[in-house]
Design a protein around this motif. Structure first.
Motif, short mmCIF file in Angstrom:
data_model
loop_
_atom_site.label_atom_id
_atom_site.label_comp_id
_atom_site.label_asym_id
_atom_site.label_seq_id
_atom_site.Cartn_x
_atom_site.Cartn_y
_atom_site.Cartn_z
N THR A 82 -5.47 -1.54 -0.23
CA THR A 82 -7.01 -1.57 -0.57
C THR A 82 -7.71 -2.14 0.73
N LYS A 83 -8.96 -1.87 0.73
CA LYS A 83 -9.69 -2.51 1.93
C LYS A 83 -9.30 -3.93 2.30
N SER A 84 -9.15 -4.68 1.11
CA SER A 84 -8.81 -6.04 1.29
C SER A 84 -7.44 -6.56 1.20
N ASN A 85 -6.52 -5.66 1.24
CA ASN A 85 -5.06 -5.99 0.76
C ASN A 85 -4.23 -4.82 1.36
N GLN A 86 -3.20 -5.13 1.97
CA GLN A 86 -2.04 -4.18 2.67
C GLN A 86 -0.94 -4.50 1.42
N ALA A 87 -0.58 -3.36 0.80
CA ALA A 87 0.41 -3.36 -0.44
C ALA A 87 1.80 -3.20 0.37
N GLU A 88 2.80 -3.56 -0.72
CA GLU A 88 4.27 -3.62 -0.25
C GLU A 88 4.65 -2.28 0.30
N LYS A 89 4.15 -1.07 -0.20
CA LYS A 89 4.51 0.40 0.25
C LYS A 89 4.28 0.53 1.83
N ASP A 90 3.32 -0.28 2.33
CA ASP A 90 2.71 0.01 3.78
C ASP A 90 3.52 -1.08 4.56
N GLY A 91 4.47 -1.73 3.97
CA GLY A 91 5.32 -2.67 4.81
C GLY A 91 6.21 -2.13 5.75
N PRO A 92 6.53 -2.47 6.86
CA PRO A 92 7.53 -1.91 7.59
C PRO A 92 8.98 -1.45 7.14
N PRO A 93 9.53 -2.37 6.30
CA PRO A 93 10.81 -1.88 5.74
C PRO A 93 10.74 -0.81 4.71
N ASN A 94 9.58 -0.66 4.34
CA ASN A 94 9.22 0.60 3.17
C ASN A 94 9.07 1.87 3.88
N ILE A 95 9.07 2.03 5.09
CA ILE A 95 8.66 3.17 5.72
C ILE A 95 9.51 4.55 5.49
N SER A 96 10.80 4.19 4.91
CA SER A 96 11.67 5.08 4.64
C SER A 96 11.80 5.38 3.05
N VAL A 97 11.00 4.71 2.41
CA VAL A 97 10.84 4.73 1.08
C VAL A 97 10.32 6.07 0.31
N ARG A 98 9.16 6.11 0.50
CA ARG A 98 8.57 7.36 0.24
C ARG A 98 8.64 7.95 -1.04
N SER A 99 8.59 9.39 -1.19
CA SER A 99 8.81 10.09 -2.54
C SER A 99 8.19 9.36 -3.75
N PHE A 100 6.94 8.65 -3.40
CA PHE A 100 6.26 8.09 -4.50
C PHE A 100 5.87 9.21 -5.55
N SER A 152 0.59 -6.84 -5.22
CA SER A 152 1.46 -6.22 -4.18
C SER A 152 0.94 -6.68 -2.77
N ARG A 153 1.93 -7.34 -1.94
CA ARG A 153 1.63 -7.66 -0.82
C ARG A 153 2.68 -7.19 0.53
N ALA A 154 2.13 -6.62 1.42
CA ALA A 154 3.02 -6.20 2.36
C ALA A 154 3.76 -7.24 3.27
N ASN A 155 3.22 -8.27 3.19
CA ASN A 155 3.79 -9.27 4.09
C ASN A 155 5.01 -10.22 3.27
N GLU A 156 5.12 -9.57 1.98
CA GLU A 156 6.39 -10.34 0.88
C GLU A 156 7.37 -9.07 1.63
N THR A 157 7.54 -8.05 2.11
CA THR A 157 8.59 -7.39 2.60
C THR A 157 9.51 -8.10 3.44
N ILE A 158 8.91 -9.01 3.91
CA ILE A 158 9.77 -9.73 5.00
C ILE A 158 11.10 -10.48 4.23
N ASN A 159 10.99 -10.60 2.74
CA ASN A 159 11.99 -11.26 2.09
C ASN A 159 13.27 -10.27 1.77
N LEU A 160 12.84 -8.97 2.13
CA LEU A 160 14.02 -7.81 1.77
C LEU A 160 15.03 -8.32 3.14
N PRO A 161 16.37 -8.10 2.40
CA PRO A 161 17.59 -8.33 3.16
C PRO A 161 17.41 -7.14 4.73
#
Length: 322
Positions: A82-100, A152-161
């Motif tokens: 949203t305008k006020s929050n970048q969600a997990e799906k837009d975090g760098p590690p999720n660039i190759s997930v897609r197919s939502f 859902s917060r994009a910055n939390e994707t830093i916790n992915l291996p």
């Protein structure tokens, strides 16, 4: 007699108290009455998607992994920014997930059949199982009853291996989710139907260290082939990258055979061969596909149980909270 009667009643009460929490636990038959068509609807949606997009296998499986690793399996990966929050799906590690769109389509159909009943989190878990099975891998009964998260917060994707993790870092990351060393090596086998963009492994191909241009743990000929797929001048396209083993759309044990041949794409993949805690598991799965399949099903159920929400909402639209 009075004492005996009180004792029996106390025992019955004790059993009831102990058993009560399990009544709310995830259950393979959770939708048998409320939405008996749920798994069929999801399976047919996944089948249709696979016919049009060969990368759906890997993307849906990765979606499940990434969703469960962040906040537990709560479908937070599906929420839009949203305008006020970048969600997990837009975090760098999720660039190759897609197919939502696959989850969107399944959920749209489910809302027509049984409105506000099947959670998005359960749809992801069932779809992940289905892509494995449809690719030739094992089948397992998915435990259901999760509820959907509202954050859902994009910055939390830093916790992915990460693809550059060493074995100790991998063990620590998986242990934080209640998973063992064996679970970690087993779930890494999901890369057998994986695809990676160049950005996740290019550091192994160019100026790797002061003494080596290429990561010395990598098969030289294999490294050269990856260099051609990821030239320094042009490796940012959405199709620039490689599949993670040689049987691209088949769920099998080739991933482990690749590691033994020093052809692991990620540094984290190849690291499994160089550590005594994980090497024996790689060697076991490379020679025994049945053992890998059996343990993969078990580990997927364990991951699917981590941090799940059993109270809360069932999102009508996967992309937005109700």
């Amino acid at each position: 007699m009075a004492f005996s009667k009180r004792l029996v009643l106390a025992m019955i009460f004790t059993v009831f108290v102990i058993a009560k929490p399990s009544e709310a636990a995830l259950n393979a038959h959770y939708y048998d009455r409320s939405c008996p068509a749920a798994e069929k609807v999801i399976l047919e949606t996944v089948k249709k998607a696979i016919l049009h997009d060969p990368k759906v296998h890997a993307r849906l499986l990765r979606m499940f992994f990434h969703d469960c690793f962040i906040r537990g399996c709560d479908a937070s990966i599906l929420l839009d920014s949203t305008k006020s929050n970048q969600a997990e799906k837009d975090g760098p590690p999720n660039i190759s997930v897609r197919s939502f769109y696959v989850i969107d389509n399944a959920k749209t159909k489910l809302e027509k059949v049984c409105p506000r009943t099947v959670s998005c989190a359960d749809v992801i878990a069932i779809a992940a199982r289905d892509v494995v099975t449809l690719s030739g891998g094992p089948y397992w009964s998915v435990l259901k009853g999760r509820k959907d998260g509202r954050m859902s917060r994009a910055n939390e994707t830093i916790n992915l291996p990460g693809p550059t993790f060493n074995v100790s870092q991998l063990i620590q990351s998986f242990a934080a989710r209640g998973l063992s060393v064996k679970d970690m090596v087993t779930l890494s086998g999901g890369h057998t139907i994986g695809f990676s963009h160049c950005s996740s492994f290019e550091a192994r191909l160019h100026n790797f260290s002061k003494f080596h241009d290429i990561d010395p743990s990598m098969n030289f000929a294999f490294a050269q082939s990856l260099k051609k797929k990821c030239p320094i001048s042009n490796n940012r396209g959405k199709n620039a990258g490689t599949f993670l083993d040689s049987t691209t759309s088949v769920f099998d044990n080739d991933y482990y055979k690749q590691i033994l041949s020093r052809k692991g794409v990620f540094g984290s993949d190849q690291a499994l061969l160089g550590d005594y805690r994980t090497r024996w598991i790689v060697e076991t799965y490379a020679r025994d596909q049945k053992a890998f399949f059996r343990e993969f099903a078990t580990s997927m159920v364990k991951l699917g149980n981590f941090g799940v929400k059993e109270t809360g909402e069932v999102r009508v639209n996967p992309r937005f909270v109700n």
